[in-house]
Design an enzyme around this catalytic site. Structure first.
Site, PDB file in Angstrom:
ATOM      1  N   ASN A 212       0.851  -1.203   0.000  1.00  0.00           N
ATOM      2  CA  ASN A 212       0.000   0.000   0.000  1.00  0.00           C
ATOM      3  C   ASN A 212       0.883   1.247   0.000  1.00  0.00           C
ATOM      4  OD1 ASN A 212       0.625   0.738   2.828  1.00  0.00           O
ATOM      5  ND2 ASN A 212      -0.355  -1.243   3.222  1.00  0.00           N
ATOM      6  N   ASP A 311      -4.805  -9.816  12.553  1.00  0.00           N
ATOM      7  CA  ASP A 311      -4.924  -8.399  12.926  1.00  0.00           C
ATOM      8  C   ASP A 311      -4.050  -8.187  14.159  1.00  0.00           C
ATOM      9  OD1 ASP A 311      -5.725  -5.920  14.055  1.00  0.00           O
ATOM     10  OD2 ASP A 311      -7.523  -5.993  12.790  1.00  0.00           O
ATOM     11  N   ILE A 312      -2.943  -7.499  13.946  1.00  0.00           N
ATOM     12  CA  ILE A 312      -1.925  -7.377  15.005  1.00  0.00           C
ATOM     13  C   ILE A 312      -2.441  -6.513  16.153  1.00  0.00           C
ATOM     14  CG2 ILE A 312       0.467  -6.732  15.481  1.00  0.00           C
ATOM     15  CD1 ILE A 312       1.016  -7.077  12.451  1.00  0.00           C
ATOM     16  N   PHE A 329      -4.212   3.196  14.813  1.00  0.00           N
ATOM     17  CA  PHE A 329      -4.519   4.239  13.835  1.00  0.00           C
ATOM     18  C   PHE A 329      -5.699   3.774  12.996  1.00  0.00           C
ATOM     19  CE2 PHE A 329      -1.370   7.772  13.450  1.00  0.00           C
ATOM     20  CZ  PHE A 329      -0.714   7.522  14.640  1.00  0.00           C
ATOM     21  N   LYS A 343     -13.344   1.045  15.474  1.00  0.00           N
ATOM     22  CA  LYS A 343     -12.058   0.334  15.619  1.00  0.00           C
ATOM     23  C   LYS A 343     -11.583   0.364  17.071  1.00  0.00           C
ATOM     24  CE  LYS A 343     -10.643   0.551  10.854  1.00  0.00           C
ATOM     25  NZ  LYS A 343     -10.004   1.249   9.772  1.00  0.00           N
ATOM     26  N   LYS A 347     -11.095  -3.388  18.368  1.00  0.00           N
ATOM     27  CA  LYS A 347      -9.706  -3.815  18.592  1.00  0.00           C
ATOM     28  C   LYS A 347      -9.299  -3.645  20.051  1.00  0.00           C
ATOM     29  CE  LYS A 347      -8.669  -2.844  13.795  1.00  0.00           C
ATOM     30  NZ  LYS A 347      -7.665  -3.312  12.847  1.00  0.00           N
TER      31      LYS A 347
HETATM   32  N1  CTP Z   1      -3.819  -3.255  11.966  1.00  0.00           N
HETATM   33  C1  CTP Z   1      -3.056  -4.311  12.385  1.00  0.00           C
HETATM   34  N2  CTP Z   1      -3.096  -5.489  11.717  1.00  0.00           N
HETATM   35  C2  CTP Z   1      -3.887  -5.655  10.653  1.00  0.00           C
HETATM   36  C3  CTP Z   1      -4.674  -4.568  10.199  1.00  0.00           C
HETATM   37  C4  CTP Z   1      -4.602  -3.391  10.866  1.00  0.00           C
HETATM   38  O1  CTP Z   1      -2.320  -4.157  13.370  1.00  0.00           O
HETATM   39  N3  CTP Z   1      -3.917  -6.788  10.027  1.00  0.00           N
HETATM   40  C5  CTP Z   1      -3.811  -2.013  12.726  1.00  0.00           C
HETATM   41  C6  CTP Z   1      -3.174  -0.842  12.020  1.00  0.00           C
HETATM   42  O2  CTP Z   1      -1.792  -0.761  12.310  1.00  0.00           O
HETATM   43  C7  CTP Z   1      -3.950   0.319  12.596  1.00  0.00           C
HETATM   44  C8  CTP Z   1      -5.336  -0.259  12.853  1.00  0.00           C
HETATM   45  O3  CTP Z   1      -5.145  -1.660  12.937  1.00  0.00           O
HETATM   46  O4  CTP Z   1      -3.437   0.711  13.838  1.00  0.00           O
HETATM   47  C9  CTP Z   1      -6.363   0.041  11.818  1.00  0.00           C
HETATM   48  O5  CTP Z   1      -5.868  -0.259  10.545  1.00  0.00           O
HETATM   49  P1  CTP Z   1      -6.718   0.053   9.259  1.00  0.00           P
HETATM   50  O6  CTP Z   1      -5.967  -0.409   8.059  1.00  0.00           O
HETATM   51  O7  CTP Z   1      -7.220   1.469   9.303  1.00  0.00           O
HETATM   52  O8  CTP Z   1      -7.994  -0.827   9.518  1.00  0.00           O
HETATM   53  P2  CTP Z   1      -8.311  -2.324   9.271  1.00  0.00           P
HETATM   54  O9  CTP Z   1      -8.461  -3.003  10.585  1.00  0.00           O
HETATM   55  O10 CTP Z   1      -7.369  -2.926   8.312  1.00  0.00           O
HETATM   56  O11 CTP Z   1      -9.774  -2.218   8.656  1.00  0.00           O
HETATM   57  P3  CTP Z   1     -10.214  -1.560   7.236  1.00  0.00           P
HETATM   58  O12 CTP Z   1      -9.094  -1.841   6.296  1.00  0.00           O
HETATM   59  O13 CTP Z   1     -11.451  -2.278   6.932  1.00  0.00           O
HETATM   60  O14 CTP Z   1     -10.453  -0.112   7.505  1.00  0.00           O
END
Ligand code: CTP
Length: 398
Positions: A212, A311-312, A329, A343, A347
């Site tokens: 990305n 999802d970390i 974030f 979120k 989370k």
């Molecule tokens: N994050 C994470 N691990 C993932 C996805 C996201 O740790 N597999 C964390 C990101 O570092 C950030 C937060 O979750 O702090 C939100 O990430 P974001 O990309 O905005 O959201 P997603 O959970 O991926 O959901 P979406 O893409 O549907 O908005």
């Protein structure tokens, strides 16, 4: 200035003639790790203890000693004391302290001290009898009353035998006092802060991957901001084109799975974890070893099947103790407040920093705006460059 090619904020490190001069090497390294350039200035006597070449090799700048040695800059004593961030005299002999007290300017170090408009820090080191001599005591009082910041020597073994107070203060103390003089904070001293940053990459084959637009700038800015508040920072970084901040421990990863493994390894012993990484939510189900060929492997390329990554942040939210703070974030193109609030809950984070990334904003840019969500509250932080925004985010949270 002494050398016009300084790339970072500058500390002028003045070394005077004392057995502790070798400790200035560690001091120089410590300042560099904090992101400063260091210009070393030596008195003639200091060169009896450490060779200028040592400091030149460490600092990558020529050592200055003479008032008029740089033809293109005949007044380094004025510029170094005015355009640097701070002047640190360590070790400082009884002689240089006496000269500063008298306002003398008969060599480069005393001239820089006299002409300085930035903070001047003096770390004395000398024989205990010299240190306790009423002349030295008066001189120290005099320079302190005029705004020089003294970093007291400590009790320890003396080069001339025996023990006494006159030992140069520990390098960490001199660095800490310098940071305080420069306005850096101590709000996170003693705390461990874990930060994920940048994008992750998920390989398709030997040459292709999914990723990305994240540049990592926000995560790196937060790492620096936390370290400048005294935290020990571990930065788990996806592939970015940014220089590693020397002040932090950096762990480079590529895939989401690698980032997850690194977070799991460290998380339990950290007080705060900040998840700025733009993690790839999905990865190819199969990774091909060689390069897929157009015309031959079209079917494989056009029917890529993706599977979900862990999802970390959600894992950290689930596994945190009540003493750990977890910050996530949320990068959103629509409904920022609503999505960021969702979120925070899904989370189990303590804070979510929401970014409106619509219209190409934030990703890869130097500036960002942020909406901070916690409990049932939301606060808008001023739009700013990412360094200042990082400072504001931490200020608010801490
Ligand atoms: N994050 C994470 N691990 C993932 C996805 C996201 O740790 N597999 C964390 C990101 O570092 C950030 C937060 O979750 O702090 C939100 O990430 P974001 O990309 O905005 O959201 P997603 O959970 O991926 O959901 P979406 O893409 O549907 O908005």
């Amino acid at each position: 200035m002494g050398n016009t090619s300084y790339k970072k904020p500058l500390i002028v490190l003045c070394v005077t003639g004392c057995i502790a001069a070798y400790k200035a090497c560690d001091l120089l390294r410590g300042f560099q790790k904090l992101g400063f350039d260091v210009q070393v200035v030596m008195t003639e006597h200091a060169k009896e203890f450490v060779s200028p070449q040592t400091f030149e090799a460490l600092s990558a700048y020529p050592v200055l000693s003479e008032m008029f040695e740089i033809p293109q800059n005949p007044i380094p004593h004025i510029k170094l004391g005015q355009q640097s961030a701070a002047v640190v005299i360590a070790p400082a002999t009884a002689n240089i302290i006496a000269k500063i007290a008298q306002g003398r300017a008969d060599d480069l170090v005393s001239s820089i001290a006299l002409a300085a408009s930035v903070p001047v820090l003096v770390a004395p080191a000398m024989n205990e009898v010299m240190y306790n001599n009423p002349a030295t005591i008066d001189n120290l009082k005099t320079i302190a009353s005029r705004g020089v910041l003294l970093i007291d020597p400590i009790y320890g073994h003396m080069a001339c035998g025996g023990e006494g107070k006159g030992h140069l203060a520990p390098v960490e103390d001199i660095i800490e006092q310098t940071l305080i003089a420069l306005g850096f904070g101590q709000k996170l001293r003693g705390k461990n802060v874990l930060i994920t940053a940048g994008p992750t990459q998920e390989p398709i084959d030997a040459v292709r991957y999914i990723t990305n637009r994240s540049s990592g700038k926000m995560g790196y800015a937060l790492a620096m901001a936390a370290a400048k508040q005294g935290a020990h920072v571990t930065l788990i970084s996806g592939p970015v084109a940014l220089p590693a901040p020397e002040i932090c421990d950096v762990i480079n990863v590529v895939t989401t799975q690698e980032m997850f493994e690194a977070v799991k390894r460290f998380f339990a012993s950290y007080d705060m974890a900040i998840f700025t990484a733009a993690v790839c939510d999905f990865r190819p189900e199969v990774t091909f070893e060689g390069k897929l060929k157009k015309g031959v492997d079209n079917e494989k390329l056009t029917s890529l099947s993706l599977i979900e990554n862990p999802d970390i942040l959600a894992w950290a939210g689930k596994n945190k103790t009540k003493d750990q703070i977890v910050i996530g974030f949320a990068a959103e193109t629509d409904n920022l407040l609503e999505n960021a609030k969702a979120k925070l809950v899904s989370k189990n984070a303590d804070f979510i920093v929401g970014n409106d990334v619509s219209g190409g904003k934030v990703f890869g840019k130097d500036e960002a705006c942020a909406l901070l969500i916690y409990k049932d509250k939301s606060i808008e932080l001023d739009c700013n460059n990412k360094e200042l925004l990082a400072r504001d985010i931490l200020d608010f949270i801490v």
